[in-house]
Design a protein around this motif. Structure first.
Motif, mmCIF file in Angstrom:
data_model
loop_
_atom_site.group_PDB
_atom_site.id
_atom_site.type_symbol
_atom_site.label_atom_id
_atom_site.label_comp_id
_atom_site.label_asym_id
_atom_site.label_seq_id
_atom_site.Cartn_x
_atom_site.Cartn_y
_atom_site.Cartn_z
ATOM 1 N N ALA A 4 43.034 30.784 23.522
ATOM 2 C CA ALA A 4 41.847 31.032 24.344
ATOM 3 C C ALA A 4 41.075 32.226 23.808
ATOM 4 C CB ALA A 4 42.252 31.262 25.790
ATOM 5 N N GLN A 5 41.792 33.254 23.374
ATOM 6 C CA GLN A 5 41.118 34.419 22.803
ATOM 7 C C GLN A 5 40.408 34.064 21.493
ATOM 8 O OE1 GLN A 5 44.520 37.119 22.689
ATOM 9 N NE2 GLN A 5 43.486 38.457 24.166
ATOM 10 N N ALA A 6 40.967 33.071 20.800
ATOM 11 C CA ALA A 6 40.357 32.651 19.529
ATOM 12 C C ALA A 6 39.155 31.740 19.757
ATOM 13 C CB ALA A 6 41.400 31.943 18.663
ATOM 14 N N GLY A 7 38.878 31.377 21.032
ATOM 15 C CA GLY A 7 37.689 30.593 21.334
ATOM 16 C C GLY A 7 37.961 29.144 21.682
ATOM 17 N N ASP A 8 39.201 28.738 21.834
ATOM 18 C CA ASP A 8 39.541 27.357 22.196
ATOM 19 C C ASP A 8 39.348 27.173 23.699
ATOM 20 O OD1 ASP A 8 40.650 24.877 22.687
ATOM 21 O OD2 ASP A 8 42.429 25.212 21.436
ATOM 22 N N ALA A 9 38.226 26.529 24.084
ATOM 23 C CA ALA A 9 37.882 26.372 25.500
ATOM 24 C C ALA A 9 38.863 25.461 26.212
ATOM 25 C CB ALA A 9 36.466 25.831 25.635
ATOM 26 N N ALA A 10 39.333 24.407 25.569
ATOM 27 C CA ALA A 10 40.287 23.484 26.196
ATOM 28 C C ALA A 10 41.609 24.198 26.481
ATOM 29 C CB ALA A 10 40.518 22.268 25.303
ATOM 30 N N ALA A 11 42.052 25.017 25.560
ATOM 31 C CA ALA A 11 43.300 25.771 25.759
ATOM 32 C C ALA A 11 43.131 26.757 26.923
ATOM 33 C CB ALA A 11 43.689 26.509 24.486
ATOM 34 N N TYR A 12 41.943 27.354 27.024
ATOM 35 C CA TYR A 12 41.683 28.308 28.096
ATOM 36 C C TYR A 12 41.704 27.616 29.463
ATOM 37 C CZ TYR A 12 39.531 32.286 30.507
ATOM 38 O OH TYR A 12 39.276 33.330 31.349
ATOM 39 N N ARG A 13 41.052 26.431 29.553
ATOM 40 C CA ARG A 13 41.077 25.664 30.812
ATOM 41 C C ARG A 13 42.499 25.276 31.185
ATOM 42 N NH1 ARG A 13 36.417 23.558 28.637
ATOM 43 N NH2 ARG A 13 37.494 21.761 27.760
ATOM 44 N N LEU A 15 45.271 26.789 30.294
ATOM 45 C CA LEU A 15 45.981 28.010 30.672
ATOM 46 C C LEU A 15 45.696 28.370 32.126
ATOM 47 C CD1 LEU A 15 47.573 30.668 29.787
ATOM 48 C CD2 LEU A 15 45.297 31.656 29.588
ATOM 49 N N LEU A 16 44.437 28.341 32.519
ATOM 50 C CA LEU A 16 44.078 28.689 33.892
ATOM 51 C C LEU A 16 44.672 27.694 34.886
ATOM 52 C CD1 LEU A 16 40.368 29.863 33.436
ATOM 53 C CD2 LEU A 16 42.448 31.257 33.582
ATOM 54 N N ARG A 17 44.648 26.389 34.548
ATOM 55 C CA ARG A 17 45.266 25.376 35.422
ATOM 56 C C ARG A 17 46.765 25.630 35.564
ATOM 57 N NH1 ARG A 17 41.608 21.664 33.284
ATOM 58 N NH2 ARG A 17 42.996 21.129 31.574
ATOM 59 N N ILE A 23 50.536 32.007 39.924
ATOM 60 C CA ILE A 23 49.848 33.096 40.633
ATOM 61 C C ILE A 23 50.088 32.979 42.138
ATOM 62 C CG2 ILE A 23 47.594 34.073 41.201
ATOM 63 C CD1 ILE A 23 46.673 33.136 38.382
ATOM 64 N N ALA A 24 49.975 31.759 42.667
ATOM 65 C CA ALA A 24 50.189 31.564 44.107
ATOM 66 C C ALA A 24 51.607 31.974 44.500
ATOM 67 C CB ALA A 24 49.935 30.107 44.482
ATOM 68 N N GLY A 25 52.590 31.611 43.706
ATOM 69 C CA GLY A 25 53.974 31.985 44.000
ATOM 70 C C GLY A 25 54.184 33.491 43.950
ATOM 71 N N MET A 26 53.587 34.125 42.964
ATOM 72 C CA MET A 26 53.699 35.580 42.854
ATOM 73 C C MET A 26 53.035 36.271 44.044
ATOM 74 S SD MET A 26 52.918 36.331 38.873
ATOM 75 C CE MET A 26 53.894 35.690 37.538
ATOM 76 N N ALA A 27 51.895 35.749 44.474
ATOM 77 C CA ALA A 27 51.191 36.339 45.615
ATOM 78 C C ALA A 27 52.036 36.207 46.878
ATOM 79 C CB ALA A 27 49.827 35.668 45.801
ATOM 80 N N ARG A 28 52.628 35.030 47.078
ATOM 81 C CA ARG A 28 53.496 34.849 48.251
ATOM 82 C C ARG A 28 54.695 35.800 48.192
ATOM 83 N NH1 ARG A 28 52.620 29.513 46.930
ATOM 84 N NH2 ARG A 28 51.003 28.572 48.197
ATOM 85 N N ALA A 29 55.232 36.002 47.002
ATOM 86 C CA ALA A 29 56.371 36.917 46.849
ATOM 87 C C ALA A 29 55.981 38.350 47.194
ATOM 88 C CB ALA A 29 56.908 36.853 45.423
ATOM 89 N N GLN A 30 54.712 38.674 47.053
ATOM 90 C CA GLN A 30 54.220 40.015 47.409
ATOM 91 C C GLN A 30 53.963 40.143 48.906
ATOM 92 O OE1 GLN A 30 54.928 41.948 44.465
ATOM 93 N NE2 GLN A 30 53.270 43.037 45.394
ATOM 94 N N GLY A 31 54.038 39.027 49.647
ATOM 95 C CA GLY A 31 53.839 39.093 51.088
ATOM 96 C C GLY A 31 52.491 38.569 51.558
ATOM 97 N N VAL A 32 51.719 38.003 50.659
ATOM 98 C CA VAL A 32 50.423 37.444 51.037
ATOM 99 C C VAL A 32 50.679 36.090 51.695
ATOM 100 C CG1 VAL A 32 48.188 36.665 50.165
ATOM 101 C CG2 VAL A 32 49.307 38.637 49.126
ATOM 102 N N ARG A 33 50.000 35.820 52.790
ATOM 103 C CA ARG A 33 50.226 34.586 53.545
ATOM 104 C C ARG A 33 48.925 33.825 53.778
ATOM 105 N NH1 ARG A 33 54.459 34.913 51.823
ATOM 106 N NH2 ARG A 33 56.252 35.891 52.752
ATOM 107 N N GLY A 34 49.070 32.526 54.042
ATOM 108 C CA GLY A 34 47.962 31.683 54.462
ATOM 109 C C GLY A 34 46.867 31.565 53.431
ATOM 110 N N GLU A 35 45.640 31.548 53.943
ATOM 111 C CA GLU A 35 44.488 31.361 53.063
ATOM 112 C C GLU A 35 44.242 32.566 52.167
ATOM 113 O OE1 GLU A 35 40.863 32.596 56.004
ATOM 114 O OE2 GLU A 35 41.745 30.608 56.243
ATOM 115 N N VAL A 40 43.707 35.555 46.571
ATOM 116 C CA VAL A 40 44.388 36.293 45.500
ATOM 117 C C VAL A 40 44.351 35.480 44.207
ATOM 118 C CG1 VAL A 40 46.614 37.202 44.720
ATOM 119 C CG2 VAL A 40 45.852 37.619 47.049
ATOM 120 N N VAL A 41 44.549 34.169 44.296
ATOM 121 C CA VAL A 41 44.492 33.315 43.105
ATOM 122 C C VAL A 41 43.121 33.426 42.451
ATOM 123 C CG1 VAL A 41 44.523 30.923 42.295
ATOM 124 C CG2 VAL A 41 46.286 31.714 43.884
ATOM 125 N N GLN A 42 42.072 33.309 43.252
ATOM 126 C CA GLN A 42 40.714 33.384 42.705
ATOM 127 C C GLN A 42 40.430 34.757 42.082
ATOM 128 O OE1 GLN A 42 38.552 30.879 42.295
ATOM 129 N NE2 GLN A 42 40.223 29.609 43.064
#
Length: 179
Positions: A4-13, A15-17, A23-35, A40-42
């Protein structure tokens, strides 16, 4: 991420997917709940986008992602903590545990008080007076000395010996109960 850093847009998409559930799992582990998890993901995805040039491909990606996610989760928790939130949830209200004493706590306290009173009765007179005046009545050494006719030093010694004896007596009783 290196692609992605080299400019591959498909690889970047891709990676984000792939990062979304992580990210959602990590946020929940930090105590973030619900919506708030979605927020946090965004925010984390935006930070990744802005900071992607700072990623070092020679290092693992997951710790870098975890650090960003944890910071965004903490930011979210702080913001949520500053705002009073009114929540209408009748089920949560009904299911919430009562903040009062545990069932049977009063009975246990009465039994404990009775055991203590019985143990104090078994103390020698000087020790019993020291406990009653200094601990139960919460009198100062001067007041207790005036009432009992004993010196402050004698009251201190008697109280110390009484507490030691009470600890021994009550711990033996507790061991005998199998508790």
């Amino acid at each position: 991420m290196a692609a992605a850093q080299a400019g591959d847009a498909a690889a970047y998409r891709q990676l984000l997917r792939d990062c979304l559930p992580v990210i959602a799992g990590m946020a929940r582990a930090q105590g973030v709940r619900g919506e708030a998890v979605d927020d946090v993901v965004q925010e984390t995805l935006l930070t990744i986008h802005r900071a992607r040039a700072t990623y070092d491909p020679a290092r693992p990606f997951l710790p870098w992602l975890r650090a960003i996610t944890q910071r965004r989760a903490i930011d979210r928790l702080r913001r949520a903590g500053r705002r009073p939130q009114e929540v209408h949830d009748p089920f949560a209200y009904e299911a919430h545990a009562d903040a009062g004493p545990e069932p049977g706590a009063r009975l246990e306290a009465q039994e404990r008080d009775a055991r203590l009173a019985e143990a104090v009765k078994g103390l020698p007179e000087g020790q019993r007076q020291a406990v009653e005046q200094l601990a139960f009545q919460e009198r100062s050494l001067d007041e207790a000395a005036a009432l009992t006719g004993r010196s402050k030093g004698a009251l201190k010694v008697n109280l110390h010996r009484a507490l030691k004896a009470l600890r021994a007596t009550l711990s033996r009783e507790k061991e005998g109960d199998g508790v």
